[in-house]
Write a protein that holds these residues in place. Structure first.
Motif, PDB file in Angstrom:
ATOM      1  N   VAL A   1       0.855  -1.184   0.000  1.00 50.82           N
ATOM      2  CA  VAL A   1       0.000   0.000   0.000  1.00 50.82           C
ATOM      3  C   VAL A   1       0.894   1.238   0.000  1.00 50.82           C
ATOM      4  O   VAL A   1       1.895   1.306   0.724  1.00 50.82           O
ATOM      5  CB  VAL A   1      -0.938   0.005   1.212  1.00 50.82           C
ATOM      6  CG1 VAL A   1      -1.764   1.281   1.253  1.00 50.82           C
ATOM      7  CG2 VAL A   1      -1.851  -1.209   1.176  1.00 50.82           C
ATOM      8  N   ALA A   2       0.522   2.216  -0.831  1.00 54.80           N
ATOM      9  CA  ALA A   2       1.273   3.463  -0.907  1.00 54.80           C
ATOM     10  C   ALA A   2       0.785   4.411   0.174  1.00 54.80           C
ATOM     11  O   ALA A   2      -0.394   4.763   0.209  1.00 54.80           O
ATOM     12  CB  ALA A   2       1.112   4.098  -2.284  1.00 54.80           C
ATOM     13  N   ARG A   3       1.705   4.798   1.059  1.00 56.02           N
ATOM     14  CA  ARG A   3       1.362   5.732   2.124  1.00 56.02           C
ATOM     15  C   ARG A   3       2.254   6.962   2.132  1.00 56.02           C
ATOM     16  O   ARG A   3       1.928   7.930   2.813  1.00 56.02           O
ATOM     17  CB  ARG A   3       1.443   5.037   3.480  1.00 56.02           C
ATOM     18  CG  ARG A   3       0.444   3.902   3.673  1.00 56.02           C
ATOM     19  CD  ARG A   3       0.520   3.307   5.057  1.00 56.02           C
ATOM     20  NE  ARG A   3      -0.454   2.224   5.231  1.00 56.02           N
ATOM     21  CZ  ARG A   3      -0.242   0.956   4.921  1.00 56.02           C
ATOM     22  NH1 ARG A   3       0.956   0.616   4.409  1.00 56.02           N
ATOM     23  NH2 ARG A   3      -1.176   0.047   5.085  1.00 56.02           N
ATOM     24  N   GLY A   4       3.381   6.942   1.452  1.00 52.49           N
ATOM     25  CA  GLY A   4       4.281   8.080   1.530  1.00 52.49           C
ATOM     26  C   GLY A   4       5.320   8.071   0.427  1.00 52.49           C
ATOM     27  O   GLY A   4       5.351   7.192  -0.454  1.00 52.49           O
ATOM     28  N   ILE A   5       6.200   9.065   0.480  1.00 56.47           N
ATOM     29  CA  ILE A   5       7.261   9.233  -0.505  1.00 56.47           C
ATOM     30  C   ILE A   5       8.538   9.640   0.219  1.00 56.47           C
ATOM     31  O   ILE A   5       8.518  10.068   1.384  1.00 56.47           O
ATOM     32  CB  ILE A   5       6.895  10.325  -1.548  1.00 56.47           C
ATOM     33  CG1 ILE A   5       6.647  11.660  -0.832  1.00 56.47           C
ATOM     34  CG2 ILE A   5       5.704   9.912  -2.383  1.00 56.47           C
ATOM     35  CD1 ILE A   5       6.417  12.826  -1.766  1.00 56.47           C
ATOM     36  N   TYR A   6       9.670   9.464  -0.482  1.00 61.20           N
ATOM     37  CA  TYR A   6      10.926  10.031  -0.030  1.00 61.20           C
ATOM     38  C   TYR A   6      11.080  11.388  -0.704  1.00 61.20           C
ATOM     39  O   TYR A   6      10.953  11.511  -1.936  1.00 61.20           O
ATOM     40  CB  TYR A   6      12.094   9.129  -0.390  1.00 61.20           C
ATOM     41  CG  TYR A   6      12.219   7.930   0.520  1.00 61.20           C
ATOM     42  CD1 TYR A   6      12.865   8.046   1.749  1.00 61.20           C
ATOM     43  CD2 TYR A   6      11.682   6.709   0.162  1.00 61.20           C
ATOM     44  CE1 TYR A   6      12.977   6.957   2.592  1.00 61.20           C
ATOM     45  CE2 TYR A   6      11.788   5.616   1.003  1.00 61.20           C
ATOM     46  CZ  TYR A   6      12.442   5.744   2.208  1.00 61.20           C
ATOM     47  OH  TYR A   6      12.551   4.661   3.048  1.00 61.20           O
ATOM     48  N   LEU A   7      11.384  12.408   0.105  1.00 56.65           N
ATOM     49  CA  LEU A   7      11.507  13.748  -0.476  1.00 56.65           C
ATOM     50  C   LEU A   7      12.707  13.842  -1.412  1.00 56.65           C
ATOM     51  O   LEU A   7      12.690  14.634  -2.356  1.00 56.65           O
ATOM     52  CB  LEU A   7      11.623  14.782   0.645  1.00 56.65           C
ATOM     53  CG  LEU A   7      10.382  14.946   1.545  1.00 56.65           C
ATOM     54  CD1 LEU A   7      10.600  16.049   2.559  1.00 56.65           C
ATOM     55  CD2 LEU A   7       9.142  15.215   0.712  1.00 56.65           C
ATOM     56  N   PHE A   8      13.737  13.029  -1.162  1.00 59.18           N
ATOM     57  CA  PHE A   8      14.928  13.032  -2.026  1.00 59.18           C
ATOM     58  C   PHE A   8      15.274  11.604  -2.368  1.00 59.18           C
ATOM     59  O   PHE A   8      15.288  10.719  -1.505  1.00 59.18           O
ATOM     60  CB  PHE A   8      16.102  13.712  -1.325  1.00 59.18           C
ATOM     61  CG  PHE A   8      15.905  15.186  -1.122  1.00 59.18           C
ATOM     62  CD1 PHE A   8      16.224  16.081  -2.147  1.00 59.18           C
ATOM     63  CD2 PHE A   8      15.395  15.688   0.056  1.00 59.18           C
ATOM     64  CE1 PHE A   8      16.028  17.445  -1.963  1.00 59.18           C
ATOM     65  CE2 PHE A   8      15.184  17.036   0.245  1.00 59.18           C
ATOM     66  CZ  PHE A   8      15.512  17.929  -0.773  1.00 59.18           C
ATOM     67  N   ASN A   9      15.584  11.385  -3.659  1.00 51.57           N
ATOM     68  CA  ASN A   9      15.905  10.051  -4.148  1.00 51.57           C
ATOM     69  C   ASN A   9      16.796  10.200  -5.378  1.00 51.57           C
ATOM     70  O   ASN A   9      16.522  11.042  -6.237  1.00 51.57           O
ATOM     71  CB  ASN A   9      14.618   9.303  -4.517  1.00 51.57           C
ATOM     72  CG  ASN A   9      14.853   7.819  -4.711  1.00 51.57           C
ATOM     73  OD1 ASN A   9      15.973   7.347  -4.582  1.00 51.57           O
ATOM     74  ND2 ASN A   9      13.794   7.084  -5.006  1.00 51.57           N
ATOM     75  N   GLY A  10      17.838   9.400  -5.421  1.00 52.90           N
ATOM     76  CA  GLY A  10      18.725   9.473  -6.577  1.00 52.90           C
ATOM     77  C   GLY A  10      19.842   8.468  -6.493  1.00 52.90           C
ATOM     78  O   GLY A  10      19.931   7.672  -5.551  1.00 52.90           O
TER      79      GLY A  10
END
Length: 856
Positions: free
Chosen positions: A162-171
């Motif tokens: 289930v999608a509940r959030g994100i990472y503000l920075f990713n790379g």
């Protein structure tokens, strides 16, 4: 006898250690994570976030695909969209559409991006393959050059998918791309120094949970083709951030969310738009610091370990519930006030484990204590009746004879016949008899008994009537042989429920309880007799000894039927039949009893001792001599009034009518006067009869009746008397009021009130009759304009024979029973009657009765 093994005592250390081990074992499963996710989802679903005012989604939906053709579309179409959005005043345009490969139309799209100046494009991190490492997919070079900012389009899925959030920075490596939502806010890539980090390593930082505004379609959404085909829509896009992406089913990324799961997943562009909405309102939810959850768990563990061993067992559940509720309240406070996601599952599981663990330790200690006390308690005297299984067969035969009218019997032992009538040894030859089991053949019943080393056979001939089957069922219930309890000898020391039950049974058999019961029976105002299952008296209190003039030693062991027959012999129904029916049918009986010119009421009630097969009768004998004497006096008064007064006066009225036909020697005035006196005497007798009927009224003679109709009938009955004095009877009331009562007596009571009002009112006046409802009461008020009642006479107005001095002086004569009748009828209907009067102005009587349905 088994020895008691040492047990773990309930101490803070022992309880805390067990709880800690259980908590560590739970961490090996997914239960805590699933519980935390469920709590978080439940909060989001029940408290959806409020969307920001500056975010709009342009959806590549099924309608747009139908009008613009299959995907991918020419990039010139996206350029038209940018121009339309620029013309509508869109502040920022965020594409959740990948443009990794170059295209001949890139200059067109790049030109549109340049004209707008604030277009954000996505960066995609391609999944690694068998021969390919994790790579970044950037937009085509021309588009990359004109993009205001880049943002990664990845949404983090939790372990449950289930999608509940994100990472503000990713790379990858030392370049970290902001999320699309963060890029829309103006954030640019970061390049932290990461010495020794491989360039293909995925680096993610600053996870944030997104409080969604609802399921798919919760944010303002406009179809892609609608934006293209219509003039610019500043009312939709002026000064707003526009997210462009695919929402069509089967096209683009779909994400299960707490609102829908897989039933109606959310598109990626909507999720990023929700993230932007929460970010712009500073509502993104951060994970709690790493030290916070262990601190919360340790606090819950310490509180429960310290308090549970020290409090009463009845407070254990409220304490565990309170600790769990406090942890849940802390979780909600952190989530609502500080946007912190504090894992609380373990803090809820600790109280859940603590209650059964602490109870188990307490029960182990209790079990050890019970093991030491049960043997001593089991040896205490029992509050039981002597079992027929210990009685000699000839004694059983004698007691059964006193209970059941036998027409024949037979009792034999190993040596021959002990007692016989009608039956003989030939009647029992060849019968398949088993010890302690009755064999019934028509109206004959046989049983084999063992006493010591002797074997007895008992045969009975029962009455051949309707009572035979009930008596045979009663005989089957008799325990005339000892039965081995299969539970005896079995070791159930480790079964705490069995220990408690044995302790309870042993406590009830204590001699102190038996003495208390005897003392209670002695102090009761009624006579009490307790018999066993054969109707033999086993206990009688002092009243029985006094009333029957029988010494207590002779009462114990005497059949109850013989005691009653000796003092009040009767044939219909005989006493033995009443006692037998009570025992065989288990039905209560109430019978009149007369002993030495005194009246009694005896109530036979069957009983059965709890957890045993022993039963018997409790006979309650009440002295009703005074009540019967009152009833006799009452009946004599009624007979006197109805016969000695009423009947002669009726004859006198008939004689007067005859004399009036021949008035030669008698003056008419004398006849009229004689007639009035006779009628008055007759009315006196009639009111006595009505009052007696009212006093004997019970609710068995009640049924539903309408109060207004009763009052109307009473008014009609008094109307002729009112016309003679030119008095108006005005009835006010239109509502039907239903009562449960006796309408005949109620109507008579209302007639008495109206008759009094007419009798004591001057000519030409008005009597007002009001019928109305006040709450759950039906009310009647009768008001006249008469002479009124003196205040000193009001308290005695409803007493028998009470007459007003003023009315007597005025020549108005009454019986003094009318208002007493009204009060009696009102009280029998659970109502009340009141009076208010002002001398010289009039009197008002108010009757209040409960309605049949107070909720109507």
């Amino acid at each position: 006898m088994k020895r008691d093994f040492p047990i773990i005592r309930t101490t803070p250390w022992s309880l805390g250690l067990v709880l800690l081990v259980l908590l560590l074992l739970v961490q090996t499963s997914t239960l805590p994570d699933r519980l935390d996710n469920w709590l978080f989802d439940a909060y989001l679903v029940n408290h959806p976030a409020t969307p920001a005012n500056d975010v709009v989604v342009v959806a590549i939906d099924e309608i747009s695909l139908g009008h613009l053709g299959r995907w991918p579309w020419p990039r010139s179409i996206h350029a038209q969209l940018i121009d339309k959005l620029q013309a509508a005043g869109a502040r920022t345009i965020v594409f959740d559409v990948l443009f990794p490969e170059p295209s001949p139309q890139d200059p067109i799209l790049a030109g549109a991006m340049a004209r707008h100046g604030n277009v954000v494009l996505p960066v995609h991190l391609a999944e690694p393959g068998p021969r390919q490492l994790l790579t970044e997919q950037l937009p085509a070079p021309q588009l990359l050059a004109q993009a205001a900012r880049l943002g990664h389009a990845h949404v983090e899925l939790d372990a449950d998918g289930v999608a509940r959030g994100i990472y503000l920075f990713n790379g990858l490596g030392d370049t970290q791309w902001p999320s699309l939502a963060l890029a829309a806010r103006g954030e640019r890539p970061r390049h932290p120094s990461r010495d020794g980090l491989a360039p293909y390593t995925n680096v993610r930082e600053q996870y944030r949970a997104v409080p969604l505004a609802g399921g798919a379609g919760s944010l303002p959404t406009v179809s892609y083709v609608q934006v293209l085909n219509q003039p610019p829509m500043p009312e939709w896009f002026q000064g707003k951030t526009v997210f462009v992406g695919a929402t069509a089913a089967g096209f683009g990324d779909v994400l299960p969310t707490p609102f829908s799961g897989l039933r109606r997943p959310m598109s990626g562009v909507e999720f990023h738009a929700n993230a932007y909405s929460a970010l712009s309102q500073d509502r993104l939810i951060r994970p709690a610091p790493p030290w916070a959850p262990p601190l919360l768990y340790a606090a819950c563990l310490a509180v429960l370990s310290l308090l549970l061993p020290r409090i009463r067992p009845s407070l254990a559940f409220p304490l565990c519930l309170g600790v769990g509720g406090l942890a849940l309240a802390l979780y909600l406070a952190a989530l609502v006030l500080f946007q912190l996601w504090l894992p609380v599952a373990n803090a809820l599981l600790i109280p859940l484990f603590a209650l059964p663990v602490s109870s188990g330790l307490r029960l182990a200690q209790t079990n050890r204590f019970l093991n030491r006390q049960l043997d001593e308690l089991a040896r205490t005297p029992q509050v039981t009746l002597p079992s027929p299984a210990h009685r000699h067969p000839w004694q059983l035969l004698e007691q059964i004879q006193a209970l059941v009218p036998l027409t024949g019997w037979l009792l034999t032992d190993d040596t021959g016949v002990v007692s016989a009538r009608v039956l003989g040894p030939a009647d029992i030859e060849g019968l398949p008899l088993s010890p302690g089991r009755w064999l019934h053949q028509d109206n004959r019943s046989f049983i084999r008994l063992t006493r010591g080393h002797k074997t007895y056979t008992l045969g009975l001939i029962l009455p051949d009537d309707l009572s035979r089957e009930a008596i045979q069922q009663y005989l089957r219930r008799l325990r005339l042989e000892e039965r081995q309890d299969p539970s005896l000898g079995s070791d159930t020391r480790e079964n705490i429920s069995a220990r408690i039950e044995r302790l309870k049974a042993a406590t009830q058999r204590m001699e102190r309880m038996q003495q208390f019961i005897r003392l209670s029976f002695e102090r009761m105002p009624d006579g009490i007799i307790v018999t066993d299952e054969l109707g033999v008296i086993r206990f009688a209190n002092g009243h029985i000894e006094e009333w029957f003039h029988e010494p207590m030693p002779s009462l114990t062991g005497l059949p109850l039927a013989r005691l009653l027959e000796g003092h009040d012999p009767r044939e219909t129904p005989p006493w033995h039949e009443t006692v037998s029916d009570t025992l065989t049918l288990h039905q209560s009986r109430t019978v009149d009893l007369r002993i030495r010119d005194k009246d009694f009421l005896i109530h036979f009630a069957p009983f059965r001792l709890p957890d045993t097969e022993q039963h018997g009768i409790i006979a309650n004998i009440s002295d009703i001599s005074e009540l019967r004497e009152q009833q006799r006096q009452h009946r004599e008064a009624i007979d006197f009034i109805s016969h000695d007064v009423r009947s002669p006066l009726v004859s006198q009225l008939a004689l007067i009518e005859q004399l009036k036909r021949d008035p030669a020697n008698i003056e008419p005035e004398q006849l009229e006067q004689l007639g009035r006196l006779a009628r008055r005497s007759y009315h006196l007798a009639e009111e006595f009869v009505q009052l007696a009927r009212a006093e004997q009224l019970t609710e068995t003679r009640f049924y539903e009746c309408e109060f207004l109709a009763i009052v109307e009938n009473a008014r009609d009955s008094v109307s002729e008397q009112a016309i003679e004095k030119n008095i108006q009877l005005k009835l006010h009331g239109l509502e039907d009021l239903w009562l449960r009562g006796n309408p005949e007596l109620l109507e008579r009571a209302v007639i008495n009130l109206l008759t009094n009002a007419v009798q004591y009112s001057p000519e030409g006046t008005t009597v007002n009759i009001q019928v109305y409802r006040a709450g759950h009461l039906a009310c009647l008020t009768v008001s006249d304009e008469g002479m009124g009642i003196d205040p000193e006479e009001l308290p005695y107005l409803f007493d028998r024979y009470q007459r007003q001095k003023r009315s007597e002086l005025a020549g108005i004569h009454g019986t003094g029973l009318g208002l007493s009748f009204v009060k009696t009828v009102t009280e029998k209907h659970r109502g009340e009657i009141s009076v208010t009067s002002v001398p010289g102005q009039g009197t008002s009587f108010t009757m209040k009765l409960p309605v049949a349905d107070p909720m109507a």
